[in-house]
Scaffold this motif. Structure first.
Motif, mmCIF file in Angstrom:
data_model
loop_
_atom_site.group_PDB
_atom_site.id
_atom_site.type_symbol
_atom_site.label_atom_id
_atom_site.label_comp_id
_atom_site.label_asym_id
_atom_site.label_seq_id
_atom_site.Cartn_x
_atom_site.Cartn_y
_atom_site.Cartn_z
ATOM 1 N N VAL A 12 0.829 -1.209 0.000
ATOM 2 C CA VAL A 12 0.000 0.000 0.000
ATOM 3 C C VAL A 12 0.863 1.259 0.000
ATOM 4 C CG1 VAL A 12 -0.288 0.082 2.524
ATOM 5 C CG2 VAL A 12 -2.032 1.098 1.030
ATOM 6 N N HIS A 13 2.002 1.230 0.691
ATOM 7 C CA HIS A 13 2.903 2.386 0.719
ATOM 8 C C HIS A 13 3.650 2.542 -0.605
ATOM 9 C CE1 HIS A 13 2.540 1.502 5.152
ATOM 10 N NE2 HIS A 13 1.978 2.685 4.990
ATOM 11 N N ILE A 14 4.042 1.423 -1.192
ATOM 12 C CA ILE A 14 4.717 1.477 -2.494
ATOM 13 C C ILE A 14 3.758 2.045 -3.533
ATOM 14 C CG2 ILE A 14 5.744 0.106 -4.357
ATOM 15 C CD1 ILE A 14 6.705 -1.829 -2.099
ATOM 16 N N GLY A 15 2.513 1.568 -3.517
ATOM 17 C CA GLY A 15 1.514 2.061 -4.459
ATOM 18 C C GLY A 15 1.218 3.538 -4.298
ATOM 19 N N ALA A 16 1.375 4.061 -3.086
ATOM 20 C CA ALA A 16 1.102 5.475 -2.824
ATOM 21 C C ALA A 16 2.301 6.379 -3.134
ATOM 22 C CB ALA A 16 0.693 5.658 -1.364
ATOM 23 N N MET A 17 3.472 5.785 -3.407
ATOM 24 C CA MET A 17 4.653 6.595 -3.721
ATOM 25 C C MET A 17 4.447 7.335 -5.031
ATOM 26 S SD MET A 17 7.743 3.924 -2.831
ATOM 27 C CE MET A 17 9.078 5.049 -3.170
ATOM 28 N N ILE A 31 11.916 7.954 -21.260
ATOM 29 C CA ILE A 31 11.215 8.570 -20.137
ATOM 30 C C ILE A 31 10.772 7.455 -19.200
ATOM 31 C CG2 ILE A 31 9.264 9.987 -19.434
ATOM 32 C CD1 ILE A 31 9.307 11.089 -22.371
ATOM 33 N N ARG A 32 11.284 7.486 -17.973
ATOM 34 C CA ARG A 32 10.950 6.457 -16.978
ATOM 35 C C ARG A 32 10.232 7.098 -15.812
ATOM 36 N NH1 ARG A 32 16.316 2.867 -16.096
ATOM 37 N NH2 ARG A 32 16.967 4.653 -14.874
ATOM 38 N N LEU A 33 9.246 6.384 -15.309
ATOM 39 C CA LEU A 33 8.602 6.751 -14.054
ATOM 40 C C LEU A 33 9.070 5.707 -13.060
ATOM 41 C CD1 LEU A 33 5.002 7.401 -15.429
ATOM 42 C CD2 LEU A 33 6.834 9.074 -15.056
ATOM 43 N N LYS A 34 9.804 6.133 -12.023
ATOM 44 C CA LYS A 34 10.392 5.135 -11.134
ATOM 45 C C LYS A 34 10.086 5.420 -9.671
ATOM 46 C CE LYS A 34 14.964 7.253 -11.376
ATOM 47 N NZ LYS A 34 16.366 7.043 -11.679
ATOM 48 N N ARG A 35 9.955 4.318 -8.961
ATOM 49 C CA ARG A 35 9.783 4.354 -7.510
ATOM 50 C C ARG A 35 11.049 3.722 -6.913
ATOM 51 N NH1 ARG A 35 4.619 3.142 -9.528
ATOM 52 N NH2 ARG A 35 3.023 4.578 -8.755
ATOM 53 N N PRO A 36 11.891 4.538 -6.260
ATOM 54 C CA PRO A 36 13.185 4.060 -5.746
ATOM 55 C C PRO A 36 13.048 3.351 -4.403
ATOM 56 C CG PRO A 36 12.956 6.397 -5.343
ATOM 57 C CD PRO A 36 11.709 5.965 -6.069
ATOM 58 N N LEU A 37 12.897 2.046 -4.426
ATOM 59 C CA LEU A 37 12.677 1.285 -3.197
ATOM 60 C C LEU A 37 13.931 1.157 -2.344
ATOM 61 C CD1 LEU A 37 10.362 -1.496 -4.620
ATOM 62 C CD2 LEU A 37 9.759 0.766 -3.763
ATOM 63 N N ILE A 43 19.109 1.196 1.565
ATOM 64 C CA ILE A 43 20.110 0.438 0.800
ATOM 65 C C ILE A 43 20.904 1.415 -0.068
ATOM 66 C CG2 ILE A 43 20.440 -1.274 -1.026
ATOM 67 C CD1 ILE A 43 17.966 -2.706 0.085
ATOM 68 N N THR A 44 22.230 1.306 -0.025
ATOM 69 C CA THR A 44 23.074 2.231 -0.779
ATOM 70 C C THR A 44 23.979 1.555 -1.808
ATOM 71 O OG1 THR A 44 24.820 2.122 0.895
ATOM 72 C CG2 THR A 44 23.145 3.857 1.155
ATOM 73 N N GLN A 45 24.184 0.244 -1.715
ATOM 74 C CA GLN A 45 25.146 -0.423 -2.586
ATOM 75 C C GLN A 45 24.563 -0.955 -3.890
ATOM 76 O OE1 GLN A 45 28.571 -0.345 -1.750
ATOM 77 N NE2 GLN A 45 27.547 1.154 -0.461
ATOM 78 N N PHE A 46 23.240 -1.024 -3.963
ATOM 79 C CA PHE A 46 22.604 -1.343 -5.243
ATOM 80 C C PHE A 46 21.260 -0.646 -5.301
ATOM 81 C CE2 PHE A 46 19.299 -4.395 -4.137
ATOM 82 C CZ PHE A 46 19.740 -4.954 -2.960
ATOM 83 N N GLY A 47 20.848 -0.353 -6.540
ATOM 84 C CA GLY A 47 19.566 0.308 -6.751
ATOM 85 C C GLY A 47 18.503 -0.725 -7.067
ATOM 86 N N PHE A 48 17.317 -0.515 -6.530
ATOM 87 C CA PHE A 48 16.185 -1.402 -6.774
ATOM 88 C C PHE A 48 14.983 -0.495 -7.000
ATOM 89 C CE2 PHE A 48 12.817 -4.379 -5.993
ATOM 90 C CZ PHE A 48 13.345 -5.610 -6.356
ATOM 91 N N HIS A 49 14.447 -0.527 -8.226
ATOM 92 C CA HIS A 49 13.373 0.383 -8.597
ATOM 93 C C HIS A 49 12.200 -0.352 -9.230
ATOM 94 C CE1 HIS A 49 16.974 2.960 -8.684
ATOM 95 N NE2 HIS A 49 16.163 3.914 -8.303
#
Length: 163
Positions: A12-17, A31-37, A43-49
């Motif tokens: 629910v929180h991810i969906g509201a981002m 053009i990307r629409l991204k939610r940076p999880l 987390i700083t050593q890898f990106g997860f979007h």
């Protein structure tokens, strides 16, 4: 109200981002629409979007990393992956993994609905990224980067753009 630790993002929180809109420096169709999880959870050593590509949009400029690795999992929608100059149809459940010094690639949303992806990759302090169709190479050192002309021997034959 139940409070959750930083490490747990409920659906629910991810969906509201609010998705962050980004356009690639070398490709105005990317053009990307991204939610940076990863950032939200610390987390700083890898990106997860979670990434959304609207119909007709591309994920990035056609590129390859010399040091970082990245991967993509298709959640929904359809598209086309260009990998080493060849086109492949992609859809829900498909996975792509790009090793360092691996294949050049990009994705297109060729469908009529948003293409939803999980995109993950390393965040090394230093990386080199080639954009063979643009004839460019990007050197990254922390928050600094510089774009230079790609050495001719690193270009993919026949990939030079004429536009």
């Amino acid at each position: 109200m139940v409070e959750f630790p930083r490490e747990l993002l409920k659906a629910v929180h991810i969906g509201a981002m609010e998705p962050q809109r980004s356009v690639h420096l070398l490709n105005d169709r990317a053009i990307r629409l991204k939610r940076p999880l990863s950032e939200v959870t610390g987390i700083t050593q890898f990106g997860f979007h979670l990434v959304t590509l609207l119909p007709g949009c591309e994920s990035t400029e056609y590129h390859r990393h010399l040091y970082e690795e990245e991967c993509i999992y298709v959640l929904s929608g359809t598209g086309e992956a260009i990998i080493n100059e060849r086109a492949y149809e992609i859809g829900p459940g498909d996975f792509m993994g790009f090793a360092r010094e691996g294949a050049a690639h990009t994705l297109f949303n060729t469908g009529h609905i948003p293409l939803e992806l999980i995109v993950a990759g390393q965040r090394l302090e230093h990386d080199v990224c080639d954009y063979p169709q643009q004839g460019k190479r990007q050197y990254v050192a922390g928050a600094n980067s510089v774009m230079v002309d790609l050495p001719k021997q690193a270009m993919i034959p026949g990939s030079e753009r004429t536009t």
